[in-house]
Design an enzyme around this catalytic site. Structure first.
Site, mmCIF file in Angstrom:
data_model
loop_
_atom_site.group_PDB
_atom_site.id
_atom_site.type_symbol
_atom_site.label_atom_id
_atom_site.label_comp_id
_atom_site.label_asym_id
_atom_site.label_seq_id
_atom_site.Cartn_x
_atom_site.Cartn_y
_atom_site.Cartn_z
ATOM 1 N N LYS A 293 -92.873 -12.075 -35.565
ATOM 2 C CA LYS A 293 -93.413 -11.240 -36.649
ATOM 3 C C LYS A 293 -93.654 -12.074 -37.920
ATOM 4 O O LYS A 293 -94.747 -12.056 -38.486
ATOM 5 C CB LYS A 293 -92.447 -10.082 -36.977
ATOM 6 C CG LYS A 293 -92.174 -9.161 -35.786
ATOM 7 C CD LYS A 293 -91.270 -7.993 -36.156
ATOM 8 C CE LYS A 293 -89.833 -8.378 -36.510
ATOM 9 N NZ LYS A 293 -89.073 -8.986 -35.378
ATOM 10 N N ARG B 1 -88.269 0.746 -38.213
ATOM 11 C CA ARG B 1 -87.540 0.318 -37.030
ATOM 12 C C ARG B 1 -86.838 1.473 -36.340
ATOM 13 O O ARG B 1 -86.207 1.272 -35.308
ATOM 14 C CB ARG B 1 -86.448 -0.630 -37.483
ATOM 15 C CG ARG B 1 -86.659 -2.072 -37.179
ATOM 16 C CD ARG B 1 -85.454 -2.734 -37.805
ATOM 17 N NE ARG B 1 -85.139 -4.011 -37.278
ATOM 18 C CZ ARG B 1 -85.621 -5.155 -37.744
ATOM 19 N NH1 ARG B 1 -86.512 -5.172 -38.676
ATOM 20 N NH2 ARG B 1 -85.189 -6.287 -37.240
ATOM 21 N N ARG C 78 -84.734 -21.688 -34.016
ATOM 22 C CA ARG C 78 -85.432 -21.371 -35.273
ATOM 23 C C ARG C 78 -84.742 -22.023 -36.463
ATOM 24 O O ARG C 78 -83.515 -22.052 -36.576
ATOM 25 C CB ARG C 78 -85.475 -19.863 -35.505
ATOM 26 C CG ARG C 78 -85.933 -19.551 -36.941
ATOM 27 C CD ARG C 78 -86.293 -18.121 -37.188
ATOM 28 N NE ARG C 78 -85.353 -17.189 -36.626
ATOM 29 C CZ ARG C 78 -85.587 -15.896 -36.501
ATOM 30 N NH1 ARG C 78 -86.742 -15.404 -36.862
ATOM 31 N NH2 ARG C 78 -84.671 -15.129 -35.997
ATOM 32 N N ARG D 47 -80.353 -19.275 -39.491
ATOM 33 C CA ARG D 47 -79.833 -17.966 -39.917
ATOM 34 C C ARG D 47 -78.517 -17.632 -39.234
ATOM 35 O O ARG D 47 -78.329 -17.898 -38.059
ATOM 36 C CB ARG D 47 -80.864 -16.872 -39.589
ATOM 37 C CG ARG D 47 -81.767 -16.553 -40.750
ATOM 38 C CD ARG D 47 -82.973 -15.753 -40.352
ATOM 39 N NE ARG D 47 -82.639 -14.519 -39.661
ATOM 40 C CZ ARG D 47 -83.548 -13.652 -39.238
ATOM 41 N NH1 ARG D 47 -84.828 -13.897 -39.438
ATOM 42 N NH2 ARG D 47 -83.192 -12.557 -38.620
ATOM 43 N N ARG E 136 -78.817 -7.392 -31.599
ATOM 44 C CA ARG E 136 -80.098 -7.090 -32.239
ATOM 45 C C ARG E 136 -81.111 -6.583 -31.206
ATOM 46 O O ARG E 136 -81.896 -5.678 -31.481
ATOM 47 C CB ARG E 136 -80.626 -8.335 -32.950
ATOM 48 C CG ARG E 136 -79.796 -8.678 -34.199
ATOM 49 C CD ARG E 136 -79.937 -10.137 -34.626
ATOM 50 N NE ARG E 136 -81.289 -10.500 -34.984
ATOM 51 C CZ ARG E 136 -81.739 -11.752 -35.030
ATOM 52 N NH1 ARG E 136 -80.919 -12.771 -34.743
ATOM 53 N NH2 ARG E 136 -82.979 -12.008 -35.367
#
Ligand code: AP5
Ligand code: ZN
Length: 207
Positions: free
Chosen positions: A13, A89, A124, A153, A164
């Site tokens: 995203k 969401r 990431r 993160r 998640r």
């Protein structure tokens, strides 16, 4: 344009929003980025959200709906259009948007199988200086960006991504069901440029 971009954790995203923002000149509103900034700055919003985010859970609807409502009402969003990343969401969040009279021209859903997402999360890195998103293997930072500056993160662990993912799958169908007439399903497993080309085509057709 007014665009919602949705998809599982690490489905791409934010990466697509970097490109879309450049192409359409719209305001990028990432609820994850807004919440992480609030946690970093120690605001009341950050204090409220931190525990949920650390566990990989969704923050309560009432908390996040107020934030989005305020941002969308701001002048820059009104003038330039917007790109909502990571909101709505839940069905309650979608209903809140609807009750504000907010209707997107496209709801883009990035489809990526769960198995691929763990690797994306683990690799990431983000650059706090520029906000750019990298991946050690798929989208490595350029040589002038020192690796020590990059951040991994705290919710990007194999364990938290499972939490998640569960939250995503629990709500995804109900949210997408609210946008059936503007739903654009995109294969998010392709290279980022190819994913972008597909999204761009769909948005241009919807305008
Ligand atoms: P949020 O920040 O929204 O996290 P998320 O949905 O888990 O999504 P990510 O940001 O992890 O992934 P992304 O899809 O942006 O992927 P990216 O482009 O970075 O939310 C975080 C937390 O905040 C939530 O858990 C919750 O607690 C809270 N929250 C936020 N919004 C909320 C809401 N509305 N309600 C309640 N709580 C909320 O890409 C990932 C990696 O893959 C990168 O390394 C990238 O380089 C790589 N990559 C991207 N595209 C490709 C490609 N095509 N091929 C190969 N690699 C790629
Ligand atoms: Zn993101």
């Amino acid at each position: 344009p007014k665009i919602i971009i949705a998809g599982a954790p690490a489905s791409g995203k934010g990466t697509q929003c970097e490109l879309l923002k450049e192409r359409y000149g719209v305001v990028h509103l990432s609820t994850g980025d807004i919440l992480r900034a609030a946690v970093r700055d120690g605001t009341p919003l950050g204090a409220e959200a931190k525990g949920f985010m650390d566990r990989g859970e969704l923050v309560p609807d009432t908390v996040i709906i107020g934030v989005v409502k305020e941002r969308l009402a701001a002048q820059d969003c009104q003038e330039k259009g917007w790109l909502l990343d990571g909101f709505p969401r839940t069905k309650a969040q979608a209903q809140a948007l609807e009750s504000l009279g907010v209707a997107p021209s496209a709801f883009v859903l990035l489809n990526v199988p769960d198995e691929l997402l763990v690797e994306r999360v683990v690799g990431r890195r983000t650059d706090p200086a520029t906000g750019k998103i990298y991946h050690l293997k798929y989208s490595p930072p350029p040589p002038e960006v020192p690796e020590e500056r990059l951040v991994h993160r705290s919710d990007d662990t194999e364990e938290k991504v499972q939490v998640r993912l569960r939250a995503f799958h629990e709500h995804c169908d109900a949210v997408a069901g609210c946008y059936k007439d503007v739903l654009v399903q995109v294969d998010g497993t392709a290279k980022k440029e190819a994913v972008f080309a597909e999204i761009k085509g769909a948005i241009d057709a919807a305008l």
